[in-house]
Design a protein around this motif. Sequence first.
Motif, mmCIF file in Angstrom:
data_model
loop_
_atom_site.group_PDB
_atom_site.id
_atom_site.type_symbol
_atom_site.label_atom_id
_atom_site.label_comp_id
_atom_site.label_asym_id
_atom_site.label_seq_id
_atom_site.Cartn_x
_atom_site.Cartn_y
_atom_site.Cartn_z
ATOM 1 N N ASP A 75 -29.953 -36.007 -47.107
ATOM 2 C CA ASP A 75 -28.990 -35.765 -47.889
ATOM 3 C C ASP A 75 -29.259 -36.653 -49.112
ATOM 4 O OD1 ASP A 75 -27.149 -34.027 -46.712
ATOM 5 O OD2 ASP A 75 -26.353 -35.601 -45.381
ATOM 6 N N PHE A 76 -30.013 -37.847 -48.929
ATOM 7 C CA PHE A 76 -30.205 -38.628 -49.995
ATOM 8 C C PHE A 76 -31.096 -37.829 -51.089
ATOM 9 C CE2 PHE A 76 -30.069 -42.315 -46.682
ATOM 10 C CZ PHE A 76 -28.853 -42.921 -47.673
ATOM 11 N N ASP A 77 -31.809 -37.006 -50.799
ATOM 12 C CA ASP A 77 -32.819 -35.984 -51.546
ATOM 13 C C ASP A 77 -31.867 -35.139 -52.199
ATOM 14 O OD1 ASP A 77 -35.120 -37.624 -50.663
ATOM 15 O OD2 ASP A 77 -35.298 -36.334 -49.098
ATOM 16 N N GLU A 78 -30.972 -34.654 -51.354
ATOM 17 C CA GLU A 78 -30.391 -33.431 -51.789
ATOM 18 C C GLU A 78 -29.225 -33.823 -52.721
ATOM 19 O OE1 GLU A 78 -29.247 -29.426 -50.463
ATOM 20 O OE2 GLU A 78 -30.969 -30.390 -49.809
ATOM 21 N N TYR A 79 -28.428 -34.802 -52.510
ATOM 22 C CA TYR A 79 -27.388 -35.074 -53.616
ATOM 23 C C TYR A 79 -27.747 -36.170 -54.532
ATOM 24 C CZ TYR A 79 -25.071 -31.980 -50.395
ATOM 25 O OH TYR A 79 -24.955 -31.152 -49.702
ATOM 26 N N ASP A 80 -27.010 -36.006 -55.685
ATOM 27 C CA ASP A 80 -26.968 -36.832 -56.741
ATOM 28 C C ASP A 80 -26.120 -38.130 -56.483
ATOM 29 O OD1 ASP A 80 -28.453 -35.068 -58.599
ATOM 30 O OD2 ASP A 80 -26.773 -33.861 -58.471
ATOM 31 N N HIS A 81 -25.054 -37.789 -55.993
ATOM 32 C CA HIS A 81 -24.032 -38.962 -55.435
ATOM 33 C C HIS A 81 -23.401 -38.848 -54.222
ATOM 34 C CE1 HIS A 81 -24.004 -40.511 -59.926
ATOM 35 N NE2 HIS A 81 -23.884 -38.876 -60.059
ATOM 36 N N ILE A 82 -23.052 -39.993 -53.386
ATOM 37 C CA ILE A 82 -22.737 -40.044 -52.269
ATOM 38 C C ILE A 82 -21.538 -41.156 -52.312
ATOM 39 C CG2 ILE A 82 -23.250 -40.545 -49.815
ATOM 40 C CD1 ILE A 82 -26.216 -39.869 -50.440
ATOM 41 N N PHE A 83 -20.352 -40.516 -52.111
ATOM 42 C CA PHE A 83 -19.158 -41.132 -51.855
ATOM 43 C C PHE A 83 -18.846 -41.404 -50.518
ATOM 44 C CE2 PHE A 83 -19.190 -39.646 -56.317
ATOM 45 C CZ PHE A 83 -19.242 -40.709 -57.179
ATOM 46 N N VAL A 84 -18.388 -42.721 -50.137
ATOM 47 C CA VAL A 84 -18.069 -43.060 -49.086
ATOM 48 C C VAL A 84 -16.533 -43.616 -49.003
ATOM 49 C CG1 VAL A 84 -20.206 -43.526 -47.954
ATOM 50 C CG2 VAL A 84 -18.951 -45.295 -49.092
ATOM 51 N N MET A 85 -15.638 -43.400 -47.978
ATOM 52 C CA MET A 85 -14.281 -43.878 -47.835
ATOM 53 C C MET A 85 -13.992 -45.203 -47.658
ATOM 54 S SD MET A 85 -13.042 -40.739 -48.474
ATOM 55 C CE MET A 85 -14.501 -39.838 -49.051
ATOM 56 N N ASP A 86 -14.730 -45.901 -46.948
ATOM 57 C CA ASP A 86 -14.466 -47.388 -46.201
ATOM 58 C C ASP A 86 -15.800 -48.136 -46.346
ATOM 59 O OD1 ASP A 86 -15.562 -47.115 -43.887
ATOM 60 O OD2 ASP A 86 -13.668 -46.553 -43.141
ATOM 61 N N ARG A 87 -15.665 -49.362 -46.046
ATOM 62 C CA ARG A 87 -16.798 -50.431 -46.033
ATOM 63 C C ARG A 87 -17.663 -50.149 -44.710
ATOM 64 N NH1 ARG A 87 -16.143 -53.269 -50.686
ATOM 65 N NH2 ARG A 87 -13.747 -53.364 -51.117
ATOM 66 N N SER A 88 -17.000 -49.841 -43.882
ATOM 67 C CA SER A 88 -18.184 -49.556 -42.719
ATOM 68 C C SER A 88 -18.783 -48.166 -42.940
ATOM 69 C CB SER A 88 -17.215 -49.504 -41.425
ATOM 70 O OG SER A 88 -16.710 -48.306 -41.129
ATOM 71 N N ASN A 89 -18.277 -47.094 -43.617
ATOM 72 C CA ASN A 89 -18.926 -45.955 -43.943
ATOM 73 C C ASN A 89 -20.033 -46.352 -44.621
ATOM 74 O OD1 ASN A 89 -16.112 -44.029 -44.850
ATOM 75 N ND2 ASN A 89 -16.897 -44.514 -42.885
#
Length: 144
Positions: A75-89
């Motif tokens: 997914d790091f290669d596939e996506y331009d941006h990765i948004f997470v919901m909380d600090r443990s994510n």
Amino acid sequence: MKILMVCLGNICRSPLAHGILEHLAAENGLDWQVDSAGTGNWHVGEGPDRRSTRTAREHGIDISKQVCRLFRISDFDEYDHIFVMDRSNLSDILAKARNAADAQKVKLLLGDAIVPDPYHDDTQFEPVFQMIEKGCKEIIQKLK
Ligand code: 4NP
């Protein structure tokens, strides 16, 4: 633009974020690809939590066809941006980053605030929807 939304279970928050951003992108005529994934494997292969599906439907968004999957390194290669919901994510995904370029793709959806996990509280799905929608509108403004 390719954007991935990530939470813990990939059944409550990130499916909402996935559906909302997809909806807003289409409304804005943007040819964006959006997906979502989880860091935990409990619900892989299932649809979203019914409470998320219902809340999205109340806002005119159909997330019922989404299927839960795990985050994968590619997914790091596939996506331009990765948004997470909380600090443990955030720490879970950053721990998987292979280099600085991977790590730079990962951000909290709400900048420095978190989207809390609504799994154990039925009343939190609508407030969580509102928070995620606000974050998605900001993404549209920043990245369109
Ligand atoms: P989500 O919520 O991360 O917003 O999808 C959760 C859903 C399920 C679980 C944890 C969080 N679970 O432990 O099964």
